[in-house]
Design a protein around this motif. Structure first.
Motif, PDB file in Angstrom:
ATOM      1  N   SER A   5      24.965  52.101  19.571  1.00 49.42           N
ATOM      2  CA  SER A   5      25.408  50.810  20.117  1.00 49.42           C
ATOM      3  C   SER A   5      26.811  50.495  19.608  1.00 49.42           C
ATOM      4  N   ILE A   6      27.585  49.873  20.474  1.00 48.04           N
ATOM      5  CA  ILE A   6      28.938  49.416  20.143  1.00 48.04           C
ATOM      6  C   ILE A   6      29.108  47.990  20.630  1.00 48.04           C
ATOM      7  N   GLU A   7      29.661  47.159  19.758  1.00 50.03           N
ATOM      8  CA  GLU A   7      30.080  45.806  20.138  1.00 50.03           C
ATOM      9  C   GLU A   7      31.605  45.787  20.165  1.00 50.03           C
ATOM     10  N   TRP A   8      32.150  45.422  21.318  1.00 52.36           N
ATOM     11  CA  TRP A   8      33.603  45.368  21.512  1.00 52.36           C
ATOM     12  C   TRP A   8      33.973  43.897  21.637  1.00 52.36           C
ATOM     13  N   LEU A   9      34.557  43.316  20.562  1.00 49.46           N
ATOM     14  CA  LEU A   9      34.771  41.871  20.497  1.00 49.46           C
ATOM     15  C   LEU A   9      36.194  41.534  20.074  1.00 49.46           C
ATOM     16  N   PRO A  10      37.194  41.903  20.863  1.00 49.52           N
ATOM     17  CA  PRO A  10      38.583  41.616  20.483  1.00 49.52           C
ATOM     18  C   PRO A  10      38.926  40.140  20.669  1.00 49.52           C
ATOM     19  N   MET A  11      39.971  39.718  19.991  1.00 45.86           N
ATOM     20  CA  MET A  11      40.519  38.389  20.248  1.00 45.86           C
ATOM     21  C   MET A  11      41.187  38.400  21.628  1.00 45.86           C
ATOM     22  N   GLU A  12      41.645  37.242  22.073  1.00 43.24           N
ATOM     23  CA  GLU A  12      42.174  37.124  23.423  1.00 43.24           C
ATOM     24  C   GLU A  12      43.496  37.873  23.594  1.00 43.24           C
ATOM     25  N   PRO A  60      32.593  39.019  12.058  1.00 45.99           N
ATOM     26  CA  PRO A  60      33.568  39.738  11.219  1.00 45.99           C
ATOM     27  C   PRO A  60      34.338  38.780  10.322  1.00 45.99           C
ATOM     28  N   ARG A  61      34.581  39.210   9.106  1.00 46.63           N
ATOM     29  CA  ARG A  61      35.279  38.350   8.145  1.00 46.63           C
ATOM     30  C   ARG A  61      36.671  37.985   8.631  1.00 46.63           C
ATOM     31  N   ILE A  62      37.298  38.865   9.393  1.00 48.45           N
ATOM     32  CA  ILE A  62      38.664  38.619   9.848  1.00 48.45           C
ATOM     33  C   ILE A  62      38.730  37.387  10.741  1.00 48.45           C
ATOM     34  N   TRP A  63      37.625  37.015  11.372  1.00 49.36           N
ATOM     35  CA  TRP A  63      37.620  35.828  12.222  1.00 49.36           C
ATOM     36  C   TRP A  63      37.811  34.553  11.426  1.00 49.36           C
ATOM     37  N   ARG A  64      37.549  34.591  10.125  1.00 53.90           N
ATOM     38  CA  ARG A  64      37.625  33.390   9.308  1.00 53.90           C
ATOM     39  C   ARG A  64      38.958  33.258   8.563  1.00 53.90           C
ATOM     40  N   THR A  65      39.885  34.172   8.853  1.00 54.25           N
ATOM     41  CA  THR A  65      41.173  34.124   8.158  1.00 54.25           C
ATOM     42  C   THR A  65      42.236  33.515   9.047  1.00 54.25           C
TER      43      THR A  65
END
Length: 291
Positions: free
Chosen positions: A115-122, A286-291
């Motif tokens: 399984s892969i989740e592909w969740l990039p920012m806009e 992902p932790r990067i979403w909180r930075t």
């Protein structure tokens, strides 16, 4: 002065990235990592344990200009699970007068039970850009994909609408080498009422376009009901439109709106609901979403 010193500078900056992950006794590990140009992954993170690798795609230029081409190829071997995201919004800048294409191509290969989740920012699509953004997902037996793309046509906060330029987004999903979904949107920038930018049959004047797709064989008609309940608060505003469709084992959610943050909020809530159903894991942002 030599002839090389007089040569014109390179007008494009191509980049490519090849990743391969495999589930080992030590967890889901990145066993192959090759890049060319300014596109890479430093290392995987494991905020939810060793069996799920979180990957952050890094592109230091922050955007693509005329002639640039990004190629991303990610393979997940059997029974492994990876989540892929980006640290910030991508940008497709205003193109040159020659209208050369600014392109990004993503290929995801999933072996059985992976399984892969592909969740990039806009992605910010600047007025006057000439973009071609494509993704191909190759599924095997019992492999699953959950991904989204969010495009901002024009610079909304700067009151610069997408009145000129070209935008093409395409998604193909294959299962055992058979095409299951081909979704394509082609828009020419315009302020004409009859254009696709403003037609009620297309973007209806909304600058934000979002597409979320999830594949699993255990979706039921009740899932559509739940997803519509999640989207209902967003649809109560005239600033948003949401459409939810199920085609066999593929769920498709479309968003049109005025703000990318709203689209991300909706897609995140849907992801939080679908993830336990698909991979038996609660959502772990992902932790990067909180930075």
């Amino acid at each position: 002065m030599t002839s090389s010193a007089l040569a014109s500078p390179t007008l494009n900056w191509p980049a490519s990235l090849e990743l391969k992950l495999a589930l080992t006794q030590r967890g889901n590990r990145l066993i192959h990592n090759r890049h060319q140009g300014p596109l890479y992954v430093q290392k995987p993170f494991y905020p939810e344990g060793p069996d799920c690798a979180h990957l952050y795609l890094l592109h230091p230029p922050g955007g693509i200009v005329s002639g640039d081409e990004l190629n991303i190829d990610i393979a997940q071997q059997s029974s492994g699970h990876a989540l892929v995201t980006t640290p910030g919004a991508a940008r497709v800048y205003k193109g040159r007068a020659d209208q050369s294409t600014q392109a990004q191509h993503v290929n995801l290969h999933l072996e059985p039970n992976a399984s892969i989740e592909w969740l990039p920012m806009e992605t910010l699509i600047y007025p006057g850009s000439n973009s071609s953004l494509s993704q191909s997902v190759y599924l095997s037996e019992n492999s699953q994909y959950l991904g989204w793309e969010i495009a901002c046509l024009g610079l909304v906060d700067c009151q610069q609408p997408f009145t000129k330029g070209h935008y093409c987004q395409a998604l193909k999903i294959y299962r055992n080498n058979r095409l299951k979904l081909h979704d394509r949107l082609v828009v020419a920038g315009s302020d004409e009422p009859q254009s696709l930018m403003h037609s009620p049959l297309a973007l209806n004047g909304y600058p934000i376009h979002g597409l979320l797709v999830a594949t699993a064989d255990n979706f039921t008609t009740n899932e559509l009901k739940v997803l519509r309940e999640i989207s209902e608060p967003f649809e109560q505003s005239a600033e948003n439109q949401v459409g939810i469709t199920q085609i066999n084992d593929i769920l498709i959610v479309r968003f049109l709106g005025q703000h990318s943050e709203t689209c991300r909020q909706l897609f995140t809530q849907i992801w939080q609901h679908l993830r336990p159903l698909m991979i038996n894991k609660v959502a772990c942002a992902p932790r990067i979403w909180r930075t």
